[in-house]
Motif scaffolding. Sequence first.
Motif, PDB file in Angstrom:
ATOM      1  N   PRO A  23       0.839  -1.201   0.000  1.00 16.16           N
ATOM      2  CA  PRO A  23       0.000   0.000   0.000  1.00 16.16           C
ATOM      3  C   PRO A  23       0.871   1.247   0.000  1.00 16.16           C
ATOM      4  O   PRO A  23       2.106   1.170   0.097  1.00 16.16           O
ATOM      5  N   VAL A  24       0.241   2.393  -0.091  1.00 12.15           N
ATOM      6  CA  VAL A  24       0.976   3.657  -0.191  1.00 12.15           C
ATOM      7  C   VAL A  24       1.953   3.843   0.966  1.00 12.15           C
ATOM      8  O   VAL A  24       3.102   4.234   0.752  1.00 12.15           O
ATOM      9  N   PRO A 176     -12.535   1.500  -8.602  1.00 12.47           N
ATOM     10  CA  PRO A 176     -11.911   2.437  -9.536  1.00 12.47           C
ATOM     11  C   PRO A 176     -11.644   3.825  -8.969  1.00 12.47           C
ATOM     12  O   PRO A 176     -11.006   4.639  -9.633  1.00 12.47           O
ATOM     13  N   ILE A 177     -12.098   4.107  -7.748  1.00 15.08           N
ATOM     14  CA  ILE A 177     -11.822   5.416  -7.164  1.00 15.08           C
ATOM     15  C   ILE A 177     -10.623   5.382  -6.210  1.00 15.08           C
ATOM     16  O   ILE A 177     -10.272   6.401  -5.618  1.00 15.08           O
ATOM     17  N   GLU A 178      -9.995   4.216  -6.071  1.00 21.71           N
ATOM     18  CA  GLU A 178      -8.861   4.067  -5.162  1.00 21.71           C
ATOM     19  C   GLU A 178      -7.565   3.875  -5.952  1.00 21.71           C
ATOM     20  O   GLU A 178      -7.578   3.349  -7.062  1.00 21.71           O
ATOM     21  N   PRO A 179      -6.431   4.270  -5.380  1.00 21.49           N
ATOM     22  CA  PRO A 179      -5.169   4.086  -6.100  1.00 21.49           C
ATOM     23  C   PRO A 179      -4.737   2.621  -6.152  1.00 21.49           C
ATOM     24  O   PRO A 179      -4.852   1.898  -5.163  1.00 21.49           O
ATOM     25  N   SER A 180      -4.272   2.204  -7.309  1.00 17.64           N
ATOM     26  CA  SER A 180      -3.682   0.878  -7.465  1.00 17.64           C
ATOM     27  C   SER A 180      -2.256   0.908  -6.933  1.00 17.64           C
ATOM     28  O   SER A 180      -1.760   1.947  -6.487  1.00 17.64           O
ATOM     29  N   VAL A 181      -1.564  -0.231  -7.012  1.00 16.54           N
ATOM     30  CA  VAL A 181      -0.164  -0.242  -6.601  1.00 16.54           C
ATOM     31  C   VAL A 181       0.666   0.657  -7.520  1.00 16.54           C
ATOM     32  O   VAL A 181       1.645   1.273  -7.084  1.00 16.54           O
ATOM     33  N   VAL A 182       0.249   0.793  -8.766  1.00 19.52           N
ATOM     34  CA  VAL A 182       0.957   1.665  -9.715  1.00 19.52           C
ATOM     35  C   VAL A 182       0.748   3.131  -9.334  1.00 19.52           C
ATOM     36  O   VAL A 182       1.700   3.917  -9.223  1.00 19.52           O
ATOM     37  N   GLY A 183      -0.524   3.495  -9.128  1.00 13.73           N
ATOM     38  CA  GLY A 183      -0.807   4.870  -8.718  1.00 13.73           C
ATOM     39  C   GLY A 183      -0.207   5.179  -7.365  1.00 13.73           C
ATOM     40  O   GLY A 183       0.311   6.284  -7.131  1.00 13.73           O
TER      41      GLY A 183
END
Length: 209
Positions: A23-24, A176-183
């Motif tokens: 996660p972030v 789709p409103i949450e960050p992926s591992v890429v984002g």
Amino acid sequence: MGHVVLLGDSIFDNARYVPDRPPVIEQVRRGLPPGWTGTLVAVDGHTVEDVAAQVPRVPGGASHLVVSVGGNNALMASGLLREPAATVGAALAVLAEALGDFRTAYDTMLGRVRALGKPTAVCTIYDAIPVLGAAERAALAGFNDIISRAAARAGVPLIDLRVICDAADDYSPLSPIEPSVVGGAKIAEAICRLVRAHDFTKRDCAVYV
């Protein structure tokens, strides 16, 4: 040694949306200088008003605070876009009222966070979400205007997630409103770059992307 604390919502508290991936907060910890650490006090689902409950959980040894919040306020206000209005002007007046409430809440929140006396940065609300329509993006511009103006008035740096998370794969396939591992990696990189490079002794509202 530095200690970066993340406040806000699921932009930072995204573990459930990236199962078996970092996660972030973990991506931030990996990108910080040796000896630095990171703490997550952000909570999935929290609004600008909820940050008041996060402030007491900020460790006393924190060196930098980063806040990403407001998306859930915008989400709760999105029902206004389905309300009937006689003219475009009338519709904008309804939106302006909601934005006025958000401005008051955001300014109050930022004041509480800055009262901790720690170097602070804030984030815009990203708007490249794949399922977002044109009307939602236009409305989000008003929320982001309030955030950027608040940062400018306070003299704190701004991380512009609209520019950073600009591709479909930056968003989680689970929500789709949450960050992926890429984002999340992009967000973490911007945070780490900011805390390394920004001169917090100056009231400088620099923009990081």
